[in-house]
Design a protein around this motif. Sequence first.
Motif, mmCIF file in Angstrom:
data_model
loop_
_atom_site.group_PDB
_atom_site.id
_atom_site.type_symbol
_atom_site.label_atom_id
_atom_site.label_comp_id
_atom_site.label_asym_id
_atom_site.label_seq_id
_atom_site.Cartn_x
_atom_site.Cartn_y
_atom_site.Cartn_z
ATOM 1 N N PHE A 22 37.528 49.426 45.695
ATOM 2 C CA PHE A 22 37.614 49.621 44.242
ATOM 3 C C PHE A 22 37.674 48.296 43.501
ATOM 4 C CE2 PHE A 22 40.301 50.310 40.451
ATOM 5 C CZ PHE A 22 39.464 51.169 39.765
ATOM 6 N N ILE A 23 38.391 47.322 44.053
ATOM 7 C CA ILE A 23 38.452 46.031 43.366
ATOM 8 C C ILE A 23 37.356 45.088 43.860
ATOM 9 C CG2 ILE A 23 40.934 46.207 42.916
ATOM 10 C CD1 ILE A 23 41.285 44.081 45.158
ATOM 11 N N LEU A 34 49.079 45.161 47.897
ATOM 12 C CA LEU A 34 48.363 46.157 48.689
ATOM 13 C C LEU A 34 49.292 46.764 49.741
ATOM 14 C CD1 LEU A 34 45.492 47.345 49.282
ATOM 15 C CD2 LEU A 34 45.420 45.737 51.171
ATOM 16 N N SER A 82 53.894 50.029 42.979
ATOM 17 C CA SER A 82 53.015 49.110 43.681
ATOM 18 C C SER A 82 51.586 49.141 43.146
ATOM 19 C CB SER A 82 53.028 49.431 45.178
ATOM 20 O OG SER A 82 52.812 50.802 45.384
ATOM 21 N N LEU A 83 51.092 50.352 42.869
ATOM 22 C CA LEU A 83 49.698 50.458 42.434
ATOM 23 C C LEU A 83 49.464 49.758 41.096
ATOM 24 C CD1 LEU A 83 47.003 51.691 43.243
ATOM 25 C CD2 LEU A 83 47.615 53.749 41.985
ATOM 26 N N VAL A 129 51.120 47.221 39.772
ATOM 27 C CA VAL A 129 51.146 45.760 39.916
ATOM 28 C C VAL A 129 49.898 45.286 40.658
ATOM 29 C CG1 VAL A 129 52.439 43.794 40.799
ATOM 30 C CG2 VAL A 129 53.647 45.737 39.876
ATOM 31 N N PHE A 130 49.486 46.061 41.654
ATOM 32 C CA PHE A 130 48.265 45.728 42.392
ATOM 33 C C PHE A 130 47.078 45.628 41.439
ATOM 34 C CE2 PHE A 130 44.444 47.190 44.657
ATOM 35 C CZ PHE A 130 44.409 46.288 45.716
ATOM 36 N N LEU A 131 46.921 46.640 40.594
ATOM 37 C CA LEU A 131 45.795 46.644 39.660
ATOM 38 C C LEU A 131 45.954 45.555 38.602
ATOM 39 C CD1 LEU A 131 45.314 50.498 39.230
ATOM 40 C CD2 LEU A 131 43.890 48.926 40.547
ATOM 41 N N ILE A 144 42.785 39.450 47.365
ATOM 42 C CA ILE A 144 43.361 40.791 47.287
ATOM 43 C C ILE A 144 44.855 40.634 47.045
ATOM 44 C CG2 ILE A 144 43.788 42.950 48.511
ATOM 45 C CD1 ILE A 144 41.285 42.446 50.132
ATOM 46 N N PRO A 145 45.374 41.245 45.970
ATOM 47 C CA PRO A 145 46.798 41.078 45.666
ATOM 48 C C PRO A 145 47.681 41.561 46.823
ATOM 49 C CG PRO A 145 45.662 42.119 43.833
ATOM 50 C CD PRO A 145 44.695 42.067 44.968
ATOM 51 N N ARG A 161 47.577 42.735 38.781
ATOM 52 C CA ARG A 161 47.354 41.412 39.342
ATOM 53 C C ARG A 161 45.863 41.149 39.552
ATOM 54 N NH1 ARG A 161 51.173 38.088 41.598
ATOM 55 N NH2 ARG A 161 52.708 39.689 41.979
ATOM 56 N N ASN A 162 45.172 42.219 39.904
ATOM 57 C CA ASN A 162 43.740 42.079 40.100
ATOM 58 C C ASN A 162 43.031 41.792 38.773
ATOM 59 O OD1 ASN A 162 41.519 42.270 41.983
ATOM 60 N ND2 ASN A 162 40.899 44.037 40.751
ATOM 61 N N LEU A 202 41.035 51.266 48.059
ATOM 62 C CA LEU A 202 41.512 50.403 46.975
ATOM 63 C C LEU A 202 40.816 49.043 47.026
ATOM 64 C CD1 LEU A 202 45.360 50.804 46.573
ATOM 65 C CD2 LEU A 202 43.626 50.930 44.800
#
Lengths: 358, 317
Positions: A24-25, A313, B110-111, B113-115, A309-310, B117-118, A21
């Motif tokens: 990925f970002i 994670l 979670s995924l 919000v993770f994405l 990184i948020p 937020r990114n 992940l």
Amino acid sequence: MRNTIVSLISIILGLIAGGLLMLFIGASPVEGYTYLFQGALKNISRIGDTLATATPLIFTGLAVAFAFRTGLFNIGAAGQMLIGGLAATAVALTMDLSRPILILVMVLAGIIGGSLWAFIPGLLKARFNVHEVVSTIMMNWIAYWVVYYIVPANFKGGTETESKLISETASLKMPLLTEMFQGSYINMGIFFAVLAVIVIAFIINKTTLGYELKAVGFNRHAAEYAGMRVNRNIILSMLISGALAGLGGVALYTGNASSMQIGILPSQGYDGIAVALLGANSPIGVFFAAVLFGILYSGTGFMNAMIEIPPELANTIIAIIIYFAATSVLIQRVFNKFRNTKTNSNDVAGPVGKKGES
Amino acid sequence: MWTIIEQIFPYAIVFTIPLLITALGGLFSERSGVVNIGLEGLMIAGAFASALSVNILQDKMPNGSMVLWIGLLIAVVVGILFSLLHAFASINLSANQVISGTAINMIAMSLTVFLARNLTGSGNIRITSGFTPFDVPVLSQIPIIGDLLFTKTYATTWFILLVLLVSTFILNKTKFGLRLKSCGEYPQAAQAAGINVIKIRYMGVMISGAFSGLGGAIIILTYAGEFTGSVSGLGFLALASLIFGQWKPLGILGATLFFGFASTIANVSQVIPELAVIPPIILKIFPYVVTLLALVVFSKSSQAPKAAGEPFDPGKR
């Protein structure tokens, strides 16, 4: 042993997925994980924070695991935490007692609040065979709204969404401990949690009650046939589970924090399921799983501050670990296949007479 | 009093629709024999997918509701993909379905919000405009029901009601529907009759993914307008509606309407003098307490699919 291996493999797979992940970002996984573990364990104060973060998780993990042993899925730890925390906060804000007695009463209030909230689903399950998953979810939302209205009406603090701060006398934070961990928010909740791990392990493994609860979990009908009072055991199991979750609320709201926020279901309730699952429903496993989650949660804050990184994670890694733990059959299958191919090749090479033995 | 009802009605229906379609998805899954507690997560996945795609597409093709329908379609696809995780775990690997569903919820929560937020920094994804409510021509002129049912309606509402009708027909009148239900009641018998239980259960779970994704997307594209990382427990409420409605499409319609109205009344109670006399806490917890009571009442005559939650074991008799 097999459970431990499955859990460890799940953790490794989850961490790998987290790394992917980050890739990925467009971040570097090595850097990310370095900051994450630094953030959780770099110095004594951070280690204290990590343990404090793990404390409510130990309680909710134990709560879920204990109910699991009786074949009950307590998804309502969040609501039980809220009510336990509310009861303890109410005691802390209204009663004028000396510190040891006050804390004792707060802990008792938390136990009573949490177990009361779990008693209703337990009763409905035992008496009417209502599935505890749905009833505990309903109880979660009832708890959510109860706190939402009771806190501002009775214990309104500085802002609309917050309760008054509890006094230092009532806080689970100990000056000695805070000093030892150089200003961390670690508190005596961690001692209660360790005590709970020992007590629950004792109940499950060494007492008649624990034996009966497990028997009900393995086969309700067989347990009934053996003369155990199944309904009583179901209710009892939920009461103990709720009491543990209630203690988690005490640790969270009067230990790690000093006030209650309204409008939030504590995420530790849901995470408790993950902790229990990863810890294979054994108290000592729960302890280590909670500490691992504590590391992930407290480390991601630092990681987020250092590189972009948020912090979600941590939740994502935990969720993926749980998916792998839930599909552990797959891991076991691969494991067995690996072993079988090894034994098969031995068979071919070995003497004929040995076949059929083993 | 009448004006209050008239005001509440359209809102209640708007609130009901995402619940309805999600619960209907859950119906397909549970009727095929797979308990799907991951509805909440599937809704979140759909909400995220629709918010993100509409957010991106609205810049490129600004006009028309076409973008919104594409958003719904993408939400459906993402919902299906997510549900495959659950299907694989619970059908192929015989995993505990409640735990697998819980994992789905956690991954989606979670995924996304993770994405998000990114992508946006704040973790919220806003869309410029969603579906606009309209009055149905002619029908809205009918006295009484015109005001209640045909004013301020969304296109999605009519679409979902159509899906409900078609689903009811499929479940009760087609070969596929009857096979699906047989897999949830007695999969070994179904297999003996030559039905591919694995395939049918996959279909059931995928339909639940599609419908839940749709439900989550409708929340964003009608009344919410912004993805904030949760659907405030509506997925769990849909699960409760499914049981409340006793695993029947019309029962689900009734149960979700009940939740829609109860929630709307609780939300607007403070601005309506007649309702403001009731303490808001009572109104807020009312739907949950009623659900608990309903569970008790229905417990004696539960219509739950008999094999729901059990992994399929072809050798079992």
